[in-house]
Design an enzyme around this catalytic site. Structure first.
Site, PDB file in Angstrom:
ATOM      1  N   PRO A  90     -15.378   2.657   6.356  1.00  0.00           N
ATOM      2  CA  PRO A  90     -15.922   3.630   5.394  1.00  0.00           C
ATOM      3  C   PRO A  90     -14.826   4.338   4.602  1.00  0.00           C
ATOM      4  CG  PRO A  90     -15.987   4.517   7.619  1.00  0.00           C
ATOM      5  CD  PRO A  90     -15.532   3.096   7.746  1.00  0.00           C
ATOM      6  N   ASP A 108      -7.154  -5.315   2.984  1.00  0.00           N
ATOM      7  CA  ASP A 108      -6.440  -6.257   3.833  1.00  0.00           C
ATOM      8  C   ASP A 108      -6.060  -5.644   5.190  1.00  0.00           C
ATOM      9  OD1 ASP A 108      -6.321  -8.373   1.812  1.00  0.00           O
ATOM     10  OD2 ASP A 108      -5.061  -6.962   0.726  1.00  0.00           O
ATOM     11  N   ASN A 158      -7.715   1.324  14.412  1.00  0.00           N
ATOM     12  CA  ASN A 158      -7.683   0.551  15.662  1.00  0.00           C
ATOM     13  C   ASN A 158      -9.051   0.308  16.297  1.00  0.00           C
ATOM     14  OD1 ASN A 158      -4.983  -0.139  15.895  1.00  0.00           O
ATOM     15  ND2 ASN A 158      -4.488   1.896  16.651  1.00  0.00           N
ATOM     16  N   ARG A 213      -4.810   7.287  -3.173  1.00  0.00           N
ATOM     17  CA  ARG A 213      -5.858   6.354  -2.754  1.00  0.00           C
ATOM     18  C   ARG A 213      -7.108   6.412  -3.626  1.00  0.00           C
ATOM     19  NH1 ARG A 213      -5.122   3.971   1.960  1.00  0.00           N
ATOM     20  NH2 ARG A 213      -7.214   3.128   1.981  1.00  0.00           N
TER      21      ARG A 213
END
Ligand code: ADP
Ligand code: MG
Length: 470
Positions: free
Chosen positions: A20, A78, A55, A182
């Site tokens: 998300p 990626d 993770n 971002r």
């Protein structure tokens, strides 16, 4: 978490992992609006899982039941695929696990692999929702192609698996420094590139590589006769967040002809000996025993003078056997792993083989790339294929003018950099390489994720994974 199934019909089943937070944060919405309707139209069953933290995907694939899925689809950039690939390679059954067809739906800010897949299919260059739609369509078609992975050994002895690139200098600086933009999506890279050209810096380093044009390197390494293992790395964490307390991985750098297989062990590890941290003495031997009763003891035959080292803060210790003593686990026990041996590489602290090539230079950038694209709109290595067994090394050496560099990046955006005729821009094809930064302070990334700064080496493992390319 959403599920869609079509009872009574034999269908393909895909597991979608959605981040998300990737890209501009619209992955879930895009997935619902564009991807899921396409899958439903194609009669593909799916389950969608949203990652909750970094993770999380790594952890999820540890318990993934491979037989339940026909594909594992990453709806992110990626970075999430990188996590998933490394998660699959950390499984005891990595050899099967890494063969699960992997799909990518671009919802990140980089989206290099999505751009590359679009390119491999011969489709014209598209961006944004068009790219996303095309990739969702390719998932439905579903054909797979082998995907080469590159095994990377870092200065801390960690072993990582990479599908995209290793970058040092300009490219990694832009990638990491532009993280704070971002929200701009892919535009963050353009902005970062311009900022970096304005404040251009160079890095001194040594690059060694095994060119693809020299045959028989494997035979040569074997002829060199290093048939023993000297160092090994316990690279798992006994209860760090990454490995969730479930796995300690044993990874050894092996030379050709090594007699012992790669091993890893499941379980939460404690050493049963009472090593006090002093240098190992002659006659020292060691073993590890998992408190988890399901796991076999860690024992095996080792060569004289082997070092077993752990950079793990929890285990954090070095073992050395000096009597061909015992350490390790039964190679056929559960949870014994870890990827194919790096048969082309010497140890990181050893000299490179004689038939390798080497140069020392000041670099603006060093980029090892094994896909065509570095971002969805950046066709960096037009000749690269996902399954050609080649690492494309791109070097931009110091001395290049800002103007020439700008021209280089503009050519890149059009996929024309092979035509850039500059003595400062070099393209090399290799199967393995070693990169040694010769000055402190810099950023190295693997698949866009920052790793420890220092020497590293890597080799390609052709066709290790599978990629859905439609
Ligand atoms: P982008 O291309 O936007 O960087 P990535 O797929 O590369 O997207 O993801 C960036 C990072 O986000 C990855 O390192 C991944 O581990 C991490 N991540 C995954 N899920 C979450 C989450 N729920 N919250 C924060 N970070 C996450
Ligand atoms: Mg990323």
């Amino acid at each position: 978490r959403w599920k869609k199934s079509f009872p009574g019909r034999p269908q393909r089943r895909m597991l979608l992992l959605v981040n998300p937070c990737s890209g501009t944060g619209r992955a879930i919405a895009r997935c619902r609006q564009i991807v899921l309707p396409i899958l439903e139209e194609a009669g593909i069953e799916y389950e969608l899982k949203v990652t909750e933290r970094q993770n999380h995907a790594w952890e999820m694939v540890q318990s993934l039941r491979l037989e339940e899925w026909d594909g594992l689809v990453i709806v992110s950039g990626d970075g999430l695929l990188y996590e998933v690939i490394n998660g699959l390679m950390a499984r005891s059954d990595w050899e099967q696990a890494i063969k699960i067809p992997l799909g990518i739906v671009p919802a990140g800010s980089g989206n290099a692999l999505a751009g590359a897949v679009n390119h491999y299919t011969g489709h014209k260059r598209v961006m944004g929702d068009n790219l996303l739609t095309h990739l969702a369509f390719l998932l439905c078609k579903g054909a797979c192609r082998p995907l080469d992975l590159v095994s990377v050994t870092t200065s801390l002895g960690r072993r990582l698996f990479s599908f995209l690139c290793i970058a040092w200098g300009f490219v990694s600086d832009v990638d990491i420094e532009s993280e704070r933009f971002r929200l701009l999506g892919g535009a963050r890279f353009t902005l970062g590139t311009l900022a970096r050209i304005a404040s251009l810096r160079t890095y001194r380093g040594r690059l060694s590589y095994l060119p693809t044009s020299i045959p028989g390197d494997r035979a040569a390494a074997m002829a060199a006769g290093r048939n023993f293992i000297r160092s090994a790395t316990l690279c798992g964490q006994s209860d760090g967040p990454k490995l969730a307390g479930r796995r300690a991985a044993m990874h050894r750098n092996m030379s050709d002809g090594a007699l012992v297989e790669e091993m890893g062990l499941a379980g939460k590890w404690e050493s049963t000996d009472d090593w006090d941290g002093s240098p190992p003495q002659e006659g020292y031997s060691s073993s590890c025993q998992s408190p988890d009763s399901e796991t076999p003891p860690f024992s095996g035959i080792w060569q004289l003078g082997e070092t077993v080292q752990s950079p793990d803060p929890v285990i954090n210790r070095t073992f050395m056997t000096s009597n061909g003593g015992e350490l390790g686990g039964k190679a056929d026990g559960p949870g014994l792993v870890y990827g194919p041996p790096d048969d082309l590489l010497p140890f990181l602290d050893e000299p490179i083989p004689q038939h390798w090539r080497q140069e020392e230079n000041d670099y603006v950038l060093v980029l090892a790339i094994y896909q065509s694209h570095l971002a969805a709109d950046l066709l960096f290595s037009p000749l690269a294929l996902p399954d050609d067994g080649i690492i494309h090394l791109w070097l931009v050496r110091a001395g290049i003018s800002r103007r020439a560099l700008l021209r280089f990046f503009m050519a890149l955006a059009r996929g024309r950099n092979l035509n850039v005729d500059s003595p400062h821009v070099v393209h090399i094809t290799a199967r393995a390489f070693r990169l040694e930064p010769l000055q402190p302070g810099g950023i190295i990334t693997v698949d866009g994720e920052q790793v420890e700064y220092g020497p590293l080496q890597a080799q390609i493992h052709p066709h290790l994974a599978r990629l859905i390319v439609g």
